[in-house]
Design a protein around this motif. Structure first.
Motif, PDB file in Angstrom:
ATOM      1  N   TYR A  95      61.518 100.647  54.828  1.00  0.00           N
ATOM      2  CA  TYR A  95      60.143 100.198  54.590  1.00  0.00           C
ATOM      3  C   TYR A  95      59.183 101.372  54.415  1.00  0.00           C
ATOM      4  N   VAL A  96      59.314 102.381  55.272  1.00  0.00           N
ATOM      5  CA  VAL A  96      58.429 103.546  55.129  1.00  0.00           C
ATOM      6  C   VAL A  96      58.690 104.241  53.801  1.00  0.00           C
ATOM      7  N   GLY A  97      59.976 104.357  53.428  1.00  0.00           N
ATOM      8  CA  GLY A  97      60.297 104.949  52.134  1.00  0.00           C
ATOM      9  C   GLY A  97      59.753 104.138  50.977  1.00  0.00           C
ATOM     10  N   GLY A  98      59.861 102.795  51.058  1.00  0.00           N
ATOM     11  CA  GLY A  98      59.306 101.945  50.007  1.00  0.00           C
ATOM     12  C   GLY A  98      57.802 102.076  49.891  1.00  0.00           C
ATOM     13  N   CYS A  99      57.125 102.120  51.036  1.00  0.00           N
ATOM     14  CA  CYS A  99      55.676 102.308  51.020  1.00  0.00           C
ATOM     15  C   CYS A  99      55.309 103.665  50.433  1.00  0.00           C
ATOM     16  N   ALA A 100      56.092 104.695  50.783  1.00  0.00           N
ATOM     17  CA  ALA A 100      55.797 106.043  50.280  1.00  0.00           C
ATOM     18  C   ALA A 100      55.947 106.105  48.763  1.00  0.00           C
ATOM     19  N   VAL A 101      56.994 105.494  48.241  1.00  0.00           N
ATOM     20  CA  VAL A 101      57.182 105.478  46.785  1.00  0.00           C
ATOM     21  C   VAL A 101      56.044 104.723  46.103  1.00  0.00           C
ATOM     22  N   THR A 102      55.674 103.579  46.675  1.00  0.00           N
ATOM     23  CA  THR A 102      54.571 102.803  46.109  1.00  0.00           C
ATOM     24  C   THR A 102      53.271 103.590  46.134  1.00  0.00           C
ATOM     25  N   VAL A 103      53.008 104.264  47.232  1.00  0.00           N
ATOM     26  CA  VAL A 103      51.793 105.073  47.339  1.00  0.00           C
ATOM     27  C   VAL A 103      51.793 106.179  46.291  1.00  0.00           C
ATOM     28  N   PHE A 104      52.920 106.862  46.132  1.00  0.00           N
ATOM     29  CA  PHE A 104      52.997 107.963  45.169  1.00  0.00           C
ATOM     30  C   PHE A 104      52.737 107.478  43.746  1.00  0.00           C
ATOM     31  N   VAL A 105      53.405 106.392  43.348  1.00  0.00           N
ATOM     32  CA  VAL A 105      53.264 105.892  41.979  1.00  0.00           C
ATOM     33  C   VAL A 105      51.839 105.422  41.709  1.00  0.00           C
ATOM     34  N   ASN A 106      51.279 104.636  42.630  1.00  0.00           N
ATOM     35  CA  ASN A 106      49.947 104.086  42.391  1.00  0.00           C
ATOM     36  C   ASN A 106      48.860 105.144  42.506  1.00  0.00           C
ATOM     37  N   ARG A 107      49.035 106.115  43.402  1.00  0.00           N
ATOM     38  CA  ARG A 107      48.055 107.202  43.477  1.00  0.00           C
ATOM     39  C   ARG A 107      48.101 108.058  42.215  1.00  0.00           C
ATOM     40  N   TYR A 108      49.293 108.229  41.655  1.00  0.00           N
ATOM     41  CA  TYR A 108      49.413 108.956  40.402  1.00  0.00           C
ATOM     42  C   TYR A 108      48.702 108.198  39.280  1.00  0.00           C
ATOM     43  N   GLN A 109      48.868 106.876  39.265  1.00  0.00           N
ATOM     44  CA  GLN A 109      48.181 106.063  38.262  1.00  0.00           C
ATOM     45  C   GLN A 109      46.672 106.165  38.426  1.00  0.00           C
ATOM     46  N   ARG A 110      46.201 106.157  39.655  1.00  0.00           N
ATOM     47  CA  ARG A 110      44.770 106.291  39.888  1.00  0.00           C
ATOM     48  C   ARG A 110      44.275 107.665  39.443  1.00  0.00           C
ATOM     49  N   ARG A 111      45.071 108.697  39.719  1.00  0.00           N
ATOM     50  CA  ARG A 111      44.668 110.037  39.312  1.00  0.00           C
ATOM     51  C   ARG A 111      44.580 110.143  37.796  1.00  0.00           C
ATOM     52  N   MET A 112      45.495 109.507  37.091  1.00  0.00           N
ATOM     53  CA  MET A 112      45.424 109.497  35.630  1.00  0.00           C
ATOM     54  C   MET A 112      44.148 108.826  35.156  1.00  0.00           C
ATOM     55  N   TRP A 113      43.778 107.731  35.805  1.00  0.00           N
ATOM     56  CA  TRP A 113      42.529 107.055  35.458  1.00  0.00           C
ATOM     57  C   TRP A 113      41.327 107.955  35.732  1.00  0.00           C
ATOM     58  N   GLU A 114      41.326 108.646  36.870  1.00  0.00           N
ATOM     59  CA  GLU A 114      40.232 109.553  37.191  1.00  0.00           C
ATOM     60  C   GLU A 114      40.142 110.695  36.185  1.00  0.00           C
ATOM     61  N   MET A 115      41.295 111.190  35.737  1.00  0.00           N
ATOM     62  CA  MET A 115      41.285 112.266  34.750  1.00  0.00           C
ATOM     63  C   MET A 115      40.699 111.784  33.430  1.00  0.00           C
ATOM     64  N   HIS A 116      41.027 110.568  33.011  1.00  0.00           N
ATOM     65  CA  HIS A 116      40.432 110.012  31.792  1.00  0.00           C
ATOM     66  C   HIS A 116      38.919 109.873  31.945  1.00  0.00           C
ATOM     67  N   ARG A 117      38.496 109.406  33.105  1.00  0.00           N
ATOM     68  CA  ARG A 117      37.063 109.228  33.319  1.00  0.00           C
ATOM     69  C   ARG A 117      36.343 110.579  33.374  1.00  0.00           C
ATOM     70  N   GLU A 118      36.945 111.563  34.035  1.00  0.00           N
ATOM     71  CA  GLU A 118      36.333 112.888  34.100  1.00  0.00           C
ATOM     72  C   GLU A 118      36.296 113.548  32.728  1.00  0.00           C
TER      73      GLU A 118
END
Length: 416
Positions: A170-193
């Motif tokens: 479960y911790v590993g699954g949460c960590a993978v989910t956090v990494f992928v979605n945070r990366y997606q958010r960072r891509m969105w922030e880079m587009h906005r910046e």
């Protein structure tokens, strides 16, 4: 063909940013299906086996619907800046309650990770993310271990064997989910910046150009107008006592005024003129900003100024056509000198509809370009080139005195 203004380019960038935001948001909604579908399958299996009654099934369905609504809300507010604490608390409580359904069906174990995938879209520190993953992993591991004990009542599984394994999973699954979605958010922030930086650079360029032009006008007119004011005042004072001197001073005023007018006309003419090298650099910048890969060749040496000016206008209008009236991904500009002429070819792969061209009968666009080129005895053609290509071609003859000075060589394209 219309001229692409700064406002048009800004509107295009804004539309691209909004389109990327919609794509990002919809990708999260599609991902939500992968979390909710197993829970629905588990609910159906539990209802078929008689483990869940009608009332509980309706409650679970309502809970999944509300949790999905919260998921969409958390993702949307997360992309906009961050979800409220109230939404985080309420959705977390609902997710915790829904996670207890693992006791009646093993396919409910994705609900907590489903909630985490939306929460991480809000700004959270690394410590908060680590605590979130650990807390969710602990709760899910305890519930899964209890469910495993119930599924195998005759052969109880030891806690020290099941719980650590579930915790890692479960911790590993949460960590993978956090990494992928945070990366997606960072891509969105880079587009906005990037959008904000491009907008700031455009506004800064306009401001600098206004300052430059105002400085030029001040330098041109400041001395002349001061001299006119002084001489006019002197002429007023001597008009009665010394008419000849007053007339001489007014003659100086007239001469100074004409000189100032000539300087202003020269400055405005230079300000409005187009330069071939400047247009080539500007074409590369504008096309790259529009996401179009650009290859531009160097112009031949020793081109006459009038030929360079006409070619600059062709490039400006051609770039406008590519940006506003095509779906091009690649554009190539070549300038070739041979047989006493200079040939400019601008090709792109973005033909759509009737060829991606709109001819304005009011004297602009291709008609205006043809008139400019015809003044120098040249011609311009435009039309489809290949399956999806469009080619704009302008051939301009060189004066006899300059034809020998221009080397007959093709400018090789440089990849942007």
């Amino acid at each position: 063909m219309t001229v692409a203004t700064t406002a048009d380019l800004e509107a295009r960038d804004t539309q691209r940013l909004e389109r990327y935001q919609r794509i990002t948001y919809r990708s999260f909604l599609i991902a939500a299906v992968g979390f909710v579908a197993p829970s629905l399958v588990g609910l159906g299996a539990a209802y078929t086996d008689g483990d869940v009654g009608v009332t509980l099934a309706i409650v679970v369905l309502a809970g999944l619907a509300v949790l999905t609504w919260y998921y969409a809300r958390l993702v949307k507010t997360g992309l906009a800046g961050g979800a409220s604490r109230r939404d985080l608390m309420l959705s977390g409580t609902l997710a915790a309650a829904m996670s207890t359904m693992i006791l009646i069906g093993p396919l409910f174990n994705l609900i907590p990770i489903f909630w985490v995938s939306a929460v991480v879209m809000s700004p959270l520190s690394r410590r908060q993310l680590a605590a979130l993953c650990l807390a969710v992993g602990m709760v899910c591991s305890v519930l899964t271990t209890i469910a495993a004990q119930r599924l195998v009542p005759d052969a109880p599984l030891p806690w020290y064997g099941v719980f650590p394994l579930m915790l890692v999973i479960y911790v590993g699954g949460c960590a993978v989910t956090v990494f992928v979605n945070r990366y997606q958010r960072r891509m969105w922030e880079m587009h906005r910046e990037t959008h904000a930086a491009r907008d700031a650079l455009a506004r800064l360029a306009v401001t600098e150009e206004r300052l430059r032009f105002s400085r030029d006008l001040h330098d041109l007119l400041g001395h002349s107008l001061s001299l006119i004011a002084v001489k006019s005042e002197l002429a007023m004072r001597t008009a009665r006592t010394d008419p000849d001197r007053a007339a001489a001073e007014m003659a100086d005023v007239r001469r100074t005024a004409r000189e100032a007018l000539r300087e202003v006309r020269g400055a405005v003419s230079g300000y409005r003129a187009v330069d071939l090298d400047t247009e080539l650099v500007g074409a590369r910048a504008v096309l790259e900003a529009a996401g179009i890969r650009c290859e531009i060749g160097d112009p031949p040496d020793a081109l006459p100024s009038e030929v360079r000016s006409v070619l600059a206008w062709v490039i400006r209008e051609g770039v406008t056509n590519v940006i506003k009236h095509s779906g091009a991904r690649r554009c190539e500009v070549t300038l070739t000198a041979y047989d006493g002429s200079v040939v400019l070819e601008m090709g792109n792969d973005g033909v759509r509809g009737d060829g991606g061209v709109r001819v304005d009968e009011s004297g602009s666009g291709l008609t205006g370009l043809a008139e400019r080129v015809a003044v120098l005895g040249g011609e311009i053609t435009a039309g489809r080139h290949g399956r999806d290509g469009f080619l704009l071609r302008a051939a301009v003859p060189l004066p006899a005195s300059d034809a020998d000075a221009v080397p007959a060589a093709t400018a090789a394209g440089r990849s942007a």
